[in-house]
Design an enzyme around this catalytic site. Structure first.
Site, short mmCIF file in Angstrom:
data_model
loop_
_atom_site.label_atom_id
_atom_site.label_comp_id
_atom_site.label_asym_id
_atom_site.label_seq_id
_atom_site.Cartn_x
_atom_site.Cartn_y
_atom_site.Cartn_z
N LYS A 116 -18.32 41.86 49.17
CA LYS A 116 -19.68 42.75 48.89
C LYS A 116 -20.08 43.05 47.52
O LYS A 116 -21.13 42.99 47.33
CB LYS A 116 -20.02 43.61 50.16
N ASN A 117 -18.87 44.26 47.25
CA ASN A 117 -19.75 44.93 45.78
C ASN A 117 -18.79 43.20 44.56
O ASN A 117 -19.81 43.99 43.36
CB ASN A 117 -18.47 45.77 45.76
N CYS B 18 -25.92 53.72 50.60
CA CYS B 18 -25.98 54.59 51.59
C CYS B 18 -26.25 56.15 50.30
O CYS B 18 -25.48 56.73 49.12
CB CYS B 18 -24.29 54.29 51.41
N ARG C 282 -26.19 60.40 43.78
CA ARG C 282 -25.55 59.54 43.16
C ARG C 282 -26.38 59.24 42.14
O ARG C 282 -26.77 58.06 41.64
CB ARG C 282 -25.34 58.17 44.41
N ASP D 139 -14.00 54.00 50.44
CA ASP D 139 -15.70 52.61 51.14
C ASP D 139 -14.06 52.53 52.26
O ASP D 139 -14.51 52.91 53.78
CB ASP D 139 -15.50 51.67 50.57
N ARG E 49 -25.30 45.30 56.52
CA ARG E 49 -25.31 45.40 54.58
C ARG E 49 -24.13 45.31 54.32
O ARG E 49 -24.01 44.15 53.28
CB ARG E 49 -26.26 46.78 54.39
N1 EPU Z 1 -21.06 58.72 39.14
C1 EPU Z 1 -22.20 60.00 38.38
N2 EPU Z 1 -23.15 58.63 37.42
C2 EPU Z 1 -23.03 57.50 37.54
C3 EPU Z 1 -22.14 56.65 38.66
C4 EPU Z 1 -21.62 57.06 38.66
O1 EPU Z 1 -21.37 60.33 38.37
O2 EPU Z 1 -24.22 57.17 36.68
C5 EPU Z 1 -20.38 59.58 39.95
C6 EPU Z 1 -21.00 59.22 41.72
O3 EPU Z 1 -21.52 60.11 41.62
C7 EPU Z 1 -19.81 58.77 42.15
C8 EPU Z 1 -18.72 58.58 41.21
O4 EPU Z 1 -18.96 58.52 40.13
O5 EPU Z 1 -19.19 60.62 42.08
C9 EPU Z 1 -18.50 56.79 41.56
O6 EPU Z 1 -19.39 55.81 41.31
P1 EPU Z 1 -19.74 54.28 41.16
O7 EPU Z 1 -20.43 54.37 40.38
O8 EPU Z 1 -17.90 54.37 40.71
O9 EPU Z 1 -20.16 54.27 42.00
P2 EPU Z 1 -21.02 53.03 42.50
O10 EPU Z 1 -21.17 52.68 41.59
O11 EPU Z 1 -22.47 53.96 43.14
C10 EPU Z 1 -19.61 51.80 44.17
C11 EPU Z 1 -19.69 50.97 45.74
C12 EPU Z 1 -19.62 51.83 46.15
C13 EPU Z 1 -17.92 52.45 46.08
C14 EPU Z 1 -17.76 53.00 44.94
C15 EPU Z 1 -16.29 53.71 44.70
C16 EPU Z 1 -21.47 49.09 44.87
C17 EPU Z 1 -22.73 48.00 45.36
N3 EPU Z 1 -20.78 50.19 45.74
O12 EPU Z 1 -20.55 52.27 44.04
O13 EPU Z 1 -19.17 51.00 47.54
O14 EPU Z 1 -18.02 53.25 46.86
O15 EPU Z 1 -18.68 51.52 43.63
O16 EPU Z 1 -15.81 52.29 44.22
O17 EPU Z 1 -20.60 48.10 44.26
C18 EPU Z 1 -19.69 50.75 49.84
O18 EPU Z 1 -19.24 49.50 50.07
O19 EPU Z 1 -19.56 51.27 50.70
C19 EPU Z 1 -20.15 51.44 48.72
C20 EPU Z 1 -20.22 52.97 48.51
#
Ligand code: EPU
Length: 434
Positions: free
Chosen positions: A22-23, A117, A122, A307, A399
């Site tokens: 997915k990601n 989610c 975030r 996750d 999803r």
């Molecule tokens: N963060 C910030 N600022 C940013 C971006 C992130 O403070 O600009 C923080 C977030 O709040 C969090 C941490 O950094 O505390 C890591 O967030 P990250 O950016 O790595 O997460 P994401 O890109 O929003 C993706 C996956 C998530 C998965 C996370 C961590 C997608 C669409 N989503 O989210 O997937 O939990 O990486 O591996 O790729 C899931 O599949 O269930 C899911 C939630």
């Protein structure tokens, strides 16, 4: 409204084929916007997040057609429109990849603040920091994020991420691919889907090196050409079935996977007494007669994935002794604990730490899928509980898990999808007799 009705006490046996990640897919589909020509993408998971992204591309004017269940052809060559539908974009987290892809393609973008989610705050500040460093002016107003490359094109630069962020790393890779000059991302995330996005872009003519390490170098290129690419298998889907096999005490062969991506999950399951045997592209998981307690800390890759935290939490309700989970990524990823408590679990949460008093017998209950992985955790708990569990809000599960119920039922689970309100009375009866 559809709900899952789960008959408890089933043991999983057999095999399951893992779908595409997915990601990775949710970044690769927006990346197709930057390609001049036809992208044929194989192993696309059939889940609502990918459906929504494909719909967004169609609304922008892309030609999208499925060649079979998991192969999709996308042609964005003639796309000129940048006005993606607000309601679709705000529903998914990955709509933020349209910022990088549109900036690369058009030199400007208009997107919503991302959905997805709810694990507390975030932010996307690291995405914005990256785009700004590349020369974009970013402005948030009326629910939209506007970004515009000053002078019409982004320029390569050195970017240090203050947080290890999967989304920011991938978004900056996207934007930098068609920028002028060289971009270096330091303190980059290293997840397998980052490598997959880089491989996809490289196969279409990009020049990206170091993906999978904490320093990614992107030499900007003038144009991407079409091609064919196969998405990697989903690490978290595979991990979920591994935990489900272990929790139910079953024996499951998990096929079409990359064992290396699962090492952190395999190692933790082995600590519980579960047998995990790795083969070239599959793992065999054999549940133990009694599970041992373990401590888990979630970390960026190659650490234990956040996750997988909720499915592992469901398993730890059953393991003998006290287990501790420390959530290393999100502030608030324990909402599912309240749902497990309804089933008899004993869990204390203090901030990012949850203490599971294991060895409890779970009992079926009406519960909610608070988010995607929390939903998977409730299904695992439901299969292990006595009596019937009804899981609400299953749209979250859909999803990210392709044909979740079909795959589990093929291994011996007894899960029905019941459509409400017509079936409400039946459901009440099911619960009252179980
Ligand atoms: N963060 C910030 N600022 C940013 C971006 C992130 O403070 O600009 C923080 C977030 O709040 C969090 C941490 O950094 O505390 C890591 O967030 P990250 O950016 O790595 O997460 P994401 O890109 O929003 C993706 C996956 C998530 C998965 C996370 C961590 C997608 C669409 N989503 O989210 O997937 O939990 O990486 O591996 O790729 C899931 O599949 O269930 C899911 C939630």
């Amino acid at each position: 409204m559809e709900k899952y009705v789960i008959k408890g006490g089933t043991v999983l046996h057999g095999e399951v084929e893992i779908s595409g990640a997915k990601n990775a897919a949710v970044a690769i589909i927006p990346a197709a916007l930057m390609v001049d020509g036809v992208c044929r993408i194989e192993n696309v998971p059939q889940i609502s997040d990918t459906d929504m992204l494909l719909t967004i591309l169609k609304e922008l004017g892309a030609k999208v057609r499925y060649l079979n269940r998991s192969t999709v052809e996308i042609d964005c060559t003639k796309v000129r429109n940048q006005d993606a539908p607000y309601d679709l974009m705000r529903k998914i987290r990955a709509s933020y990849y349209l910022i990088g892809a549109m900036l690369g393609r058009f030199g400007s973008s208009k997107t919503t603040m991302p959905g997805g989610c709810n694990f507390g705050v975030r932010p996307i500040d690291q995405h914005i920091k990256g785009m700004t460093a590349l020369g974009a002016q970013v402005d948030i107003r009326n629910g939209y994020v506007y970004a515009e490359a000053v002078g019409g094109r982004l320029h390569g630069t050195r970017i240090y991420l203050d947080k290890v962020s999967v989304g920011a790393t991938m978004n900056i890779i996207l934007a930098a691919t068609l920028a002028q000059g060289r971009t270096i991302i330091e303190n980059a995330a290293r997840e397998p889907h980052i490598v997959d996005l880089a491989n996809f872009l490289n196969s279409m003519g990009a020049d990206i090196r170091g993906a999978g390490t904490d320093t990614v170098k992107i030499n900007g290129t003038e144009r991407l050409h079409g091609g064919t690419y196969t998405i990697i298998p989903d690490q978290i889907e595979a991990g979920t079935y591994m935990v489900a096999a272990a929790a139910t005490g079953g024996e499951v062969l998990i096929k079409n996977i990359i064992p290396k991506h699962l090492e952190c999950i395999s190692a933790k399951l082995r600590e519980t007494g579960t047998i995990v045997q790795e083969y070239e592209d599959c793992v065999l998981v054999k549940g133990a007669s009694s599970l041992r307690r373990v401590n888990v800390k979630t970390l960026p890759y190659p650490g234990f994935p956040t996750d997988m935290q909720p499915p592992m939490g469901a398993l730890l309700c059953l393991a003998n002794g006290t287990s501790v989970i420390t959530e290393g990524i999100y502030d608030n990823r324990y909402k599912y604990v309240n749902e497990l408590r309804k089933m008899g679990a004993e869990i204390q949460v203090d901030g990012r730490v949850a203490v599971f008093e294991g060895g409890k017998r779970l009992t079926g209950a009406p519960v909610q899928a608070c988010d995607l992985r929390a939903g998977a955790a409730m299904v695992i708990a439901g299969m292990c509980a006595s009596g019937t569990t009804v899981v609400e809000d299953i749209h979250y599960i859909e999803r990210g898990y392709e044909n979740f119920v079909g795959k589990l039922n093929a291994m011996g689970a007894e899960i029905e999808i019941i459509d409400f309100p017509e079936e409400e009375e039946n459901l009440k009866k099911i619960i009252s007799v179980s």
